[in-house]
Write a protein that holds these residues in place. Structure first.
Motif, PDB file in Angstrom:
ATOM      1  N   SER A  82       0.856  -1.185   0.000  1.00  0.00           N
ATOM      2  CA  SER A  82       0.000   0.000   0.000  1.00  0.00           C
ATOM      3  C   SER A  82       0.891   1.233   0.000  1.00  0.00           C
ATOM      4  O   SER A  82       2.103   1.147   0.195  1.00  0.00           O
ATOM      5  N   GLY A  83       0.260   2.397  -0.228  1.00  0.00           N
ATOM      6  CA  GLY A  83       1.007   3.649  -0.211  1.00  0.00           C
ATOM      7  C   GLY A  83       1.540   4.028  -1.582  1.00  0.00           C
ATOM      8  O   GLY A  83       1.324   3.338  -2.574  1.00  0.00           O
ATOM      9  N   VAL A  84       2.242   5.153  -1.618  1.00  0.00           N
ATOM     10  CA  VAL A  84       2.834   5.648  -2.861  1.00  0.00           C
ATOM     11  C   VAL A  84       4.319   5.908  -2.634  1.00  0.00           C
ATOM     12  O   VAL A  84       4.782   5.995  -1.504  1.00  0.00           O
ATOM     13  N   ASN A  85       5.058   6.009  -3.743  1.00  0.00           N
ATOM     14  CA  ASN A  85       6.522   6.197  -3.700  1.00  0.00           C
ATOM     15  C   ASN A  85       7.185   5.122  -2.845  1.00  0.00           C
ATOM     16  O   ASN A  85       8.160   5.380  -2.137  1.00  0.00           O
ATOM     17  N   VAL A  86       6.658   3.911  -2.934  1.00  0.00           N
ATOM     18  CA  VAL A  86       7.100   2.842  -2.033  1.00  0.00           C
ATOM     19  C   VAL A  86       8.579   2.500  -2.168  1.00  0.00           C
ATOM     20  O   VAL A  86       9.259   2.324  -1.153  1.00  0.00           O
ATOM     21  N   PRO A  87       9.148   2.381  -3.385  1.00  0.00           N
ATOM     22  CA  PRO A  87      10.579   2.080  -3.437  1.00  0.00           C
ATOM     23  C   PRO A  87      11.430   3.101  -2.688  1.00  0.00           C
ATOM     24  O   PRO A  87      12.381   2.732  -1.978  1.00  0.00           O
ATOM     25  N   SER A  88      11.102   4.373  -2.827  1.00  0.00           N
ATOM     26  CA  SER A  88      11.866   5.410  -2.133  1.00  0.00           C
ATOM     27  C   SER A  88      11.643   5.362  -0.628  1.00  0.00           C
ATOM     28  O   SER A  88      12.589   5.515   0.161  1.00  0.00           O
ATOM     29  N   LYS A  89      10.397   5.162  -0.214  1.00  0.00           N
ATOM     30  CA  LYS A  89      10.104   5.102   1.221  1.00  0.00           C
ATOM     31  C   LYS A  89      10.796   3.901   1.859  1.00  0.00           C
ATOM     32  O   LYS A  89      11.368   4.004   2.959  1.00  0.00           O
ATOM     33  N   ALA A  90      10.744   2.760   1.184  1.00  0.00           N
ATOM     34  CA  ALA A  90      11.413   1.573   1.712  1.00  0.00           C
ATOM     35  C   ALA A  90      12.924   1.778   1.759  1.00  0.00           C
ATOM     36  O   ALA A  90      13.590   1.343   2.709  1.00  0.00           O
ATOM     37  N   PHE A  91      13.457   2.463   0.759  1.00  0.00           N
ATOM     38  CA  PHE A  91      14.888   2.731   0.736  1.00  0.00           C
ATOM     39  C   PHE A  91      15.303   3.601   1.919  1.00  0.00           C
ATOM     40  O   PHE A  91      16.341   3.372   2.553  1.00  0.00           O
ATOM     41  N   GLY A  92      14.487   4.598   2.240  1.00  0.00           N
ATOM     42  CA  GLY A  92      14.793   5.435   3.397  1.00  0.00           C
ATOM     43  C   GLY A  92      14.893   4.632   4.672  1.00  0.00           C
ATOM     44  O   GLY A  92      15.793   4.842   5.500  1.00  0.00           O
ATOM     45  N   GLU A  93      13.973   3.680   4.849  1.00  0.00           N
ATOM     46  CA  GLU A  93      14.027   2.837   6.045  1.00  0.00           C
ATOM     47  C   GLU A  93      15.259   1.933   6.020  1.00  0.00           C
ATOM     48  O   GLU A  93      15.891   1.706   7.059  1.00  0.00           O
ATOM     49  N   TRP A  94      15.603   1.435   4.835  1.00  0.00           N
ATOM     50  CA  TRP A  94      16.818   0.621   4.710  1.00  0.00           C
ATOM     51  C   TRP A  94      18.055   1.433   5.082  1.00  0.00           C
ATOM     52  O   TRP A  94      18.955   0.945   5.767  1.00  0.00           O
ATOM     53  N   VAL A  95      18.116   2.677   4.604  1.00  0.00           N
ATOM     54  CA  VAL A  95      19.258   3.542   4.904  1.00  0.00           C
ATOM     55  C   VAL A  95      19.423   3.711   6.407  1.00  0.00           C
ATOM     56  O   VAL A  95      20.539   3.604   6.945  1.00  0.00           O
ATOM     57  N   GLU A  96      18.314   3.980   7.110  1.00  0.00           N
ATOM     58  CA  GLU A  96      18.400   4.160   8.558  1.00  0.00           C
ATOM     59  C   GLU A  96      18.952   2.904   9.232  1.00  0.00           C
ATOM     60  O   GLU A  96      19.830   2.976  10.104  1.00  0.00           O
ATOM     61  N   HIS A  97      18.454   1.739   8.820  1.00  0.00           N
ATOM     62  CA  HIS A  97      18.928   0.490   9.413  1.00  0.00           C
ATOM     63  C   HIS A  97      20.373   0.209   9.027  1.00  0.00           C
ATOM     64  O   HIS A  97      21.188  -0.203   9.864  1.00  0.00           O
ATOM     65  N   HIS A  98      20.707   0.427   7.765  1.00  0.00           N
ATOM     66  CA  HIS A  98      22.026   0.060   7.260  1.00  0.00           C
ATOM     67  C   HIS A  98      23.132   0.956   7.814  1.00  0.00           C
ATOM     68  O   HIS A  98      24.199   0.474   8.204  1.00  0.00           O
ATOM     69  N   TYR A  99      22.880   2.262   7.846  1.00  0.00           N
ATOM     70  CA  TYR A  99      23.912   3.209   8.259  1.00  0.00           C
ATOM     71  C   TYR A  99      23.787   3.640   9.719  1.00  0.00           C
ATOM     72  O   TYR A  99      24.665   4.343  10.230  1.00  0.00           O
ATOM     73  N   GLY A 100      22.688   3.255  10.367  1.00  0.00           N
ATOM     74  CA  GLY A 100      22.519   3.660  11.753  1.00  0.00           C
ATOM     75  C   GLY A 100      22.316   5.154  11.911  1.00  0.00           C
ATOM     76  O   GLY A 100      22.901   5.787  12.806  1.00  0.00           O
ATOM     77  N   THR A 101      21.482   5.725  11.059  1.00  0.00           N
ATOM     78  CA  THR A 101      21.222   7.166  11.109  1.00  0.00           C
ATOM     79  C   THR A 101      20.692   7.555  12.485  1.00  0.00           C
ATOM     80  O   THR A 101      19.713   6.975  12.967  1.00  0.00           O
ATOM     81  N   GLU A 102      21.329   8.526  13.100  1.00  0.00           N
ATOM     82  CA  GLU A 102      20.891   8.977  14.422  1.00  0.00           C
ATOM     83  C   GLU A 102      19.665   9.879  14.290  1.00  0.00           C
ATOM     84  O   GLU A 102      19.501  10.587  13.301  1.00  0.00           O
ATOM     85  N   SER A 103      18.824   9.846  15.315  1.00  0.00           N
ATOM     86  CA  SER A 103      17.631  10.686  15.292  1.00  0.00           C
ATOM     87  C   SER A 103      17.344  11.217  16.692  1.00  0.00           C
ATOM     88  O   SER A 103      17.865  10.714  17.696  1.00  0.00           O
TER      89      SER A 103
END
Length: 533
Positions: A105-126
C-alpha cells in the motif's frame, strides 16, 4: 493483446533487461494495493504521464490493475500511440497475490522503503520532538534544516527551521553551518527525507554531528507541539562559498557508490542510442532550471527525486544521467540512486556548458495538437453572466480542486465522466478547465460524447489563467470528500477527519516497509557488489 502470468513477470523483474511496469488505476486506487515496482499511470493522465515515464517507444511494458479492465485500456492506448512491446499482467494484482507474491500500500514505495533501509544500514541517528524542543528552548548551537520543498515548508515548519531541500543539503551545509560544533538537525513531514537528508550529510563526511528529527513534523504535532505556518526562511541562493569543499565530499561519496562520470559527447551518444531508455534529469532547484537548462532534460530536484523516484523514472534498468552546474548535487543524488539499485547512473562533467533552453521543459504530447474550441477568461465571464445554462467542469486533481476552483465549478475525474452525464446533458454549455488547461483539452472529445447537444469549450490556460486574471477562487477542503478522492492518495494532512490516527498509521507503515521488502524478495538495496547487493 499479449498477456503474461505472474511467473513470467517475476522472471522479467529479475532478468536485468529494461522493463516498465505501469499501473493503470488512478493514484488513490493504486495506493491501496499494488506491486512494489509498479509505477502509477492512471488513464486520466495517460498521454502526459506515459510519455514522461517512457521516453523510448520500443521499451518492454507490462500494464497492471486489479482486474477491472483499466490495464487493457492503457495497453491499447499505448499500442495506438506507437509503443511496440506491450503486455498485460493476466489477473492483475489479485493473480499476483494468489501466486504468493507481496502487495504494497502507499505511494513512492521504493523510495520510502529505501529510506528505512538507509536508517537500518547506516545507523542514522535521530532525535524525538520533545528533546528537540528542549534544545531549541535552551538556545543550543544548532540549525534545523527542512528537507522538503519550499511549498511544504511554508505550509508548516519546525520553529527556528529554514528550508533547505534535500538535494541542496550537502551543497550548502558549509555555508550554513561553518562551525563544526554546530549541531545539524534535518526534518521532513515524516521519515524518508529526514533520514536521507541527515545521512547525506553524514555520507558527505561533514565534521558536525547530524541527526534526523524522528517522524518529522508529524512526530512534532503528535507530541502536542505546534508547527509554524507561513514562514519562508530559506538558504542563501547562488553558488555557495564552500562549493569546492562540497564537491570534494560529493565526489568521494559518488565514487564509493560506483557512479559513472561522462562528458557531453558521451551523453550525445546515449541520446542517439535507440536500444536503451535514457533519462536526463537536472537536479538543481526549479528556479535555476527555469533560468536555463539542457534541451531535452527534465527538472528533478535532487532530494525530491530520491524520495519519489517513480515520479521521474518509469523504466527499471534504464540509463540515468544527472546534470547540474557544479557537480555536487548531481553526484549526491546519483550516489543514492546507485544504492537504490539503479545500475547505470552517470553524472555529466560540463553538462550545462551549452545551455540554450529557458522556461519549463515540457514532454511533447501530440494529442494536444487536436483542435478544440477555446474560450478565454473574459469570454467565460460573459457566458456565465449571460444566464445561459453553463456548467464549469474542473478536471484538476481532487486536492487541487479543494485548494481553489472557479465558483460554481463541478469536479470530475477523467475516466469517470459517465457519472456526470445527467449534468452534462442538462447544460447548454460545458466549459472544461484544469490547472493549466492541458487535461481539459485532452478530455474535450470524451466530454462531447457524453454532453448531448451541449456546446463543449475549453478555458484557454485553465484555472491558472482565471487566477492570473484576478478572478476569485473557492477553497473548500471538504469538496470533494475524502472518500471520493480516488485520483490522489491522501496523506494524513490532506484528510478532513481522523488526522491523528492517520499520522500514526502512516508512520507505522513507513517503519514496517523494511520488513515488507524482505518478504517480497525482488528488492535489493545497497551498492552493487557491496553491502550484500
Amino acid at each position: 493483446m499479449n498477456r503474461i502470468t505472474s511467473q513470467t513477470l517475476l522472471g522479467w523483474l529479475a532478468d536485468g533487461q529494461e522493463l516498465a511496469l505501469l499501473d493503470a488505476r488512478e493514484d488513490g486506487e493504486f495506493g491501496t494495493s499494488h506491486l512494489f515496482w509498479a509505477v502509477p499511470c492512471g488513464l486520466a493522465r495517460k498521454e502526459i504521464r506515459a510519455r514522461a515515464l517512457l521516453p523510448r517507444p520500443a521499451v518492454r511494458v507490462c500494464c497492471v490493475d486489479d482486474g477491472r479492465g483499466a490495464a487493457e485500456a492503457l495497453a491499447a492506448w499505448l499500442q495506438s500511440a506507437g509503443f511496440t512491446d506491450v503486455s498485460v499482467l493476466d489477473g492483475g494484482t489479485k493473480a499476483w497475490e494468489a501466486a504468493g507474491n507481496v502487495l504494497f500500500s502507499g505511494v513512492n514505495v521504493p523510495s520510502k522503503a529505501f529510506g528505512e533501509w538507509v536508517e537500518h544500514h547506516y545507523g542514522t541517528e535521530s532525535v524525538d520532538a520533545r528533546e528537540l524542543k528542549a534544545w531549541i528552548d535552551s538556545g543550543r548551537d544548532m540549525v534545523v534544516l527542512d528537507s522538503r520543498t519550499m511549498e511544504e515548508f511554508t505550509r508548516m515548519s519546525i520553529p527556528t527551521g529554514i528550508s533547505v531541500p534535500g538535494g541542496e543539503l550537502a551543497y550548502r551545509i558549509g555555508d550554513i553551518a561553518p562551525d563544526p560544533q554546530t549541531l545539524v538537525v534535518v526534518n521532513c513531514a515524516g521519515r524518508t527525507r529526514s533520514i536521507l537528508g541527515a545521512e547525506s550529510l553524514r555520507r558527505a563526511g561533514i565534521p558536525n554531528k547530524v541527526v534526523a528529527l524522528r517522524n518529522g513534523t508529524m512526530g512534532w504535532e503528535l507530541a502536542g507541539l505546534r508547527c509554524d505556518r507561513g514562514r519562508t526562511d530559506k538558504y542563501q541562493p547562488g553558488t555557495p562559498n564552500t562549493a569546492a569543499l562540497a564537491l570534494g565530499r560529493a565526489q568521494a561519496f559518488a565514487e564509493q557508490s560506483g557512479v559513472g562520470v561522462i562528458g557531453p559527447l558521451d551523453l550525445t551518444r546515449f541520446e542517439d542510442d535507440p536500444d536503451r531508455t535514457l533519462y536526463v534529469l537536472d537536479v538543481r532547484d526549479p528556479v535555476e532550471f527555469r533560468a536555463g537548462h539542457r534541451p531535452g532534460s527534465r527538472n528533478a530536484p535532487g532530494g525530491q527525486l530520491i524520495q519519489a523516484t517513480d515520479a521521474w523514472i518509469g523504466v527499471r534498468n534504464a540509463r540515468i544521467v544527472l546534470v547540474d552546474d557544479t557537480g555536487v548535487r548531481a553526484r549526491m543524488s546519483a550516489a543514492w540512486l546507485r544504492q537504490m539499485g539503479h545500475r547505470d547512473v552517470f553524472v555529466v562533467e560540463g553538462g550545462l556548458e551549452a545551455v540554450r533552453a529557458t522556461g519549463t521543459a515540457a514532454v511533447p504530447v501530440p494529442e494536444l495538437a487536436a483542435a478544440v474550441e477555446l474560450l478565454d477568461v473574459s469570454g467565460l465571464l460573459r457566458l456565465l453572466d449571460s444566464g445561459a445554462r453553463t456548467l464549469v467542469l474542473d478536471l484538476a486533481r481532487s486536492v487541487e480542486f479543494r485548494e481553489g476552483h472557479i465558483p460554481g465549478a463541478v469536479w470530475g475525474v477523467r475516466g469517470r465522466l459517465e457519472t456526470l452525464r445527467p449534468q452534462l446533458e442538462a447544460a447548454g454549455h460545458v466549459a472544461l478547465t484544469s490547472p493549466d488547461g492541458m487535461l481539459a483539452r485532452l478530455a474535450a472529445p470524451e466530454v462531447k460524447a457524453l454532453a448531448g447537444a451541449a456546446e463543449v469549450i475549453v478555458l484557454d490556460g485553465g484555472t491558472e489563467a482565471w487566477r492570473a486574471h484576478g478572478r476569485p477562487l473557492v477553497k473548500d477542503k471538504t469538496n470533494p470528500p475524502d472518500e471520493a478522492c480516488i485520483d490522489f492518495y491522501l496523506r494524513p494532512y490532506d484528510r478532513n477527519a481522523g488526522i491523528e490516527a492517520a499520522m500514526h498509521a502512516y508512520l507505522a507503515w513507513e517503519i514496517d516497509l523494511v520488513h515488507e521488502i524482505e518478504r517480497d524478495g525482488t528488492v535489493v538495496f545497497g551498492i552493487p557488489g557491496q553491502d550484500g547487493a
